[in-house]
Design a protein around this motif. Structure first.
Motif, PDB file in Angstrom:
ATOM      1  N   TYR A 172      53.230  41.854  50.329  1.00 45.01           N
ATOM      2  CA  TYR A 172      52.484  40.884  49.537  1.00 45.01           C
ATOM      3  C   TYR A 172      53.124  39.495  49.600  1.00 45.01           C
ATOM      4  O   TYR A 172      52.424  38.486  49.618  1.00 45.01           O
ATOM      5  N   VAL A 173      54.440  39.468  49.650  1.00 45.35           N
ATOM      6  CA  VAL A 173      55.139  38.180  49.784  1.00 45.35           C
ATOM      7  C   VAL A 173      54.830  37.563  51.149  1.00 45.35           C
ATOM      8  O   VAL A 173      54.580  36.356  51.260  1.00 45.35           O
ATOM      9  N   TYR A 174      54.794  38.392  52.192  1.00 49.26           N
ATOM     10  CA  TYR A 174      54.458  37.895  53.538  1.00 49.26           C
ATOM     11  C   TYR A 174      53.027  37.356  53.553  1.00 49.26           C
ATOM     12  O   TYR A 174      52.768  36.279  54.090  1.00 49.26           O
ATOM     13  N   ILE A 175      52.102  38.096  52.948  1.00 49.35           N
ATOM     14  CA  ILE A 175      50.705  37.642  52.876  1.00 49.35           C
ATOM     15  C   ILE A 175      50.625  36.328  52.107  1.00 49.35           C
ATOM     16  O   ILE A 175      49.896  35.409  52.504  1.00 49.35           O
ATOM     17  N   ALA A 176      51.378  36.219  51.025  1.00 49.82           N
ATOM     18  CA  ALA A 176      51.379  34.979  50.235  1.00 49.82           C
ATOM     19  C   ALA A 176      51.878  33.797  51.065  1.00 49.82           C
ATOM     20  O   ALA A 176      51.322  32.691  50.967  1.00 49.82           O
ATOM     21  N   THR A 177      52.896  34.017  51.889  1.00 52.15           N
ATOM     22  CA  THR A 177      53.373  32.906  52.731  1.00 52.15           C
ATOM     23  C   THR A 177      52.338  32.552  53.794  1.00 52.15           C
ATOM     24  O   THR A 177      52.159  31.377  54.112  1.00 52.15           O
ATOM     25  N   ASP A 178      51.636  33.563  54.331  1.00 54.10           N
ATOM     26  CA  ASP A 178      50.558  33.269  55.279  1.00 54.10           C
ATOM     27  C   ASP A 178      49.453  32.447  54.616  1.00 54.10           C
ATOM     28  O   ASP A 178      48.952  31.489  55.197  1.00 54.10           O
ATOM     29  N   VAL A 179      49.092  32.813  53.396  1.00 56.61           N
ATOM     30  CA  VAL A 179      48.071  32.057  52.662  1.00 56.61           C
ATOM     31  C   VAL A 179      48.567  30.636  52.395  1.00 56.61           C
ATOM     32  O   VAL A 179      47.810  29.668  52.545  1.00 56.61           O
ATOM     33  N   ALA A 180      49.828  30.491  52.034  1.00 59.10           N
ATOM     34  CA  ALA A 180      50.391  29.153  51.798  1.00 59.10           C
ATOM     35  C   ALA A 180      50.378  28.319  53.074  1.00 59.10           C
ATOM     36  O   ALA A 180      50.078  27.118  53.036  1.00 59.10           O
ATOM     37  N   ILE A 181      50.683  28.941  54.207  1.00 59.14           N
ATOM     38  CA  ILE A 181      50.617  28.228  55.493  1.00 59.14           C
ATOM     39  C   ILE A 181      49.179  27.795  55.768  1.00 59.14           C
ATOM     40  O   ILE A 181      48.936  26.649  56.174  1.00 59.14           O
ATOM     41  N   LEU A 182      48.213  28.690  55.554  1.00 58.78           N
ATOM     42  CA  LEU A 182      46.807  28.349  55.770  1.00 58.78           C
ATOM     43  C   LEU A 182      46.379  27.171  54.896  1.00 58.78           C
ATOM     44  O   LEU A 182      45.734  26.233  55.378  1.00 58.78           O
ATOM     45  N   ILE A 183      46.733  27.215  53.620  1.00 62.65           N
ATOM     46  CA  ILE A 183      46.371  26.132  52.702  1.00 62.65           C
ATOM     47  C   ILE A 183      47.013  24.821  53.153  1.00 62.65           C
ATOM     48  O   ILE A 183      46.369  23.764  53.158  1.00 62.65           O
ATOM     49  N   THR A 184      48.262  24.876  53.553  1.00 64.91           N
ATOM     50  CA  THR A 184      48.973  23.677  54.007  1.00 64.91           C
ATOM     51  C   THR A 184      48.322  23.103  55.263  1.00 64.91           C
ATOM     52  O   THR A 184      48.168  21.884  55.389  1.00 64.91           O
ATOM     53  N   LEU A 185      47.916  23.973  56.183  1.00 66.90           N
ATOM     54  CA  LEU A 185      47.244  23.507  57.405  1.00 66.90           C
ATOM     55  C   LEU A 185      45.896  22.863  57.092  1.00 66.90           C
ATOM     56  O   LEU A 185      45.537  21.839  57.682  1.00 66.90           O
ATOM     57  N   VAL A 186      45.156  23.445  56.163  1.00 62.60           N
ATOM     58  CA  VAL A 186      43.874  22.846  55.767  1.00 62.60           C
ATOM     59  C   VAL A 186      44.108  21.484  55.122  1.00 62.60           C
ATOM     60  O   VAL A 186      43.394  20.516  55.422  1.00 62.60           O
ATOM     61  N   LEU A 187      45.102  21.387  54.254  1.00 63.04           N
ATOM     62  CA  LEU A 187      45.433  20.092  53.645  1.00 63.04           C
ATOM     63  C   LEU A 187      45.832  19.075  54.706  1.00 63.04           C
ATOM     64  O   LEU A 187      45.466  17.893  54.625  1.00 63.04           O
ATOM     65  N   TRP A 188      46.590  19.513  55.717  1.00 62.55           N
ATOM     66  CA  TRP A 188      46.966  18.631  56.834  1.00 62.55           C
ATOM     67  C   TRP A 188      45.715  18.096  57.532  1.00 62.55           C
ATOM     68  O   TRP A 188      45.616  16.906  57.826  1.00 62.55           O
TER      69      TRP A 188
END
Length: 151
Positions: A119-135
């Motif tokens: 779940y922590v790994y999935i959360a970091t993947d989601v955080a990366i996705l959100i950061t990329l969208v914000l970029w």
């Protein structure tokens, strides 16, 4: 739009596709395939996630390099680049090795017990996705407001 501006949109878009395709589609589906045992699925997953990490770091290096070039990236863009570096380093050097140790136990026939690491790994993947969208949002906004002569 300059080649650099296009690169700043293409690189995160490819990265988003890789994460969605591999982490969120391929990873769970492989265990549903006929003949795939849990140890075999874990072995395949380990290889796939290391390949995804290498690809992610290559894309992050390209994105970071593109941020240095003109037109300049807004300050918020640099904060997002920093977040991506932190997330990738944590995922690659803290979470993934711990998951690999757990998969070693399962492959050897043991039971490592319950864990929240997936779940922590999935959360970091989601955080990366959100950061990329914000970029992407920041990049599009800055390219729309930049004076024509600086594009």
């Amino acid at each position: 739009m300059t080649a650099i501006s296009a690169l700043r949109l293409i690189v995160p878009s490819v990265w988003i596709g890789l994460i969605l395709g591999l982490s969120f589609i391929e990873a769970p589906l492989k265990f549903m395939a006929p003949g795939i045992t849990v140890p075999l699925g874990l072995g395949i997953g380990r290889l796939m996630f290391w390949a995804l990490a290498i690809g992610g770091f290559v894309l992050l290096l390209v994105l970071t390099a593109s941020a240095v070039l003109r037109p300049r990236v807004p300050v918020g863009g640099w904060a997002l680049i920093g977040c991506l570096w932190v997330l990738m380093l944590v995922q690659s050097f803290a979470i993934r090795p711990a998951l690999s140790a757990r998969s070693d136990i399962v492959i050897a026939g043991g039971d490592p017990g319950p864990s929240v690491l997936h779940y922590v790994y999935i959360a970091t993947d989601v955080a990366i996705l959100i950061t990329l969208v914000l970029w992407i949002v920041i990049t599009v906004r800055s390219s729309r407001t930049a004076p024509m002569q600086h594009r």
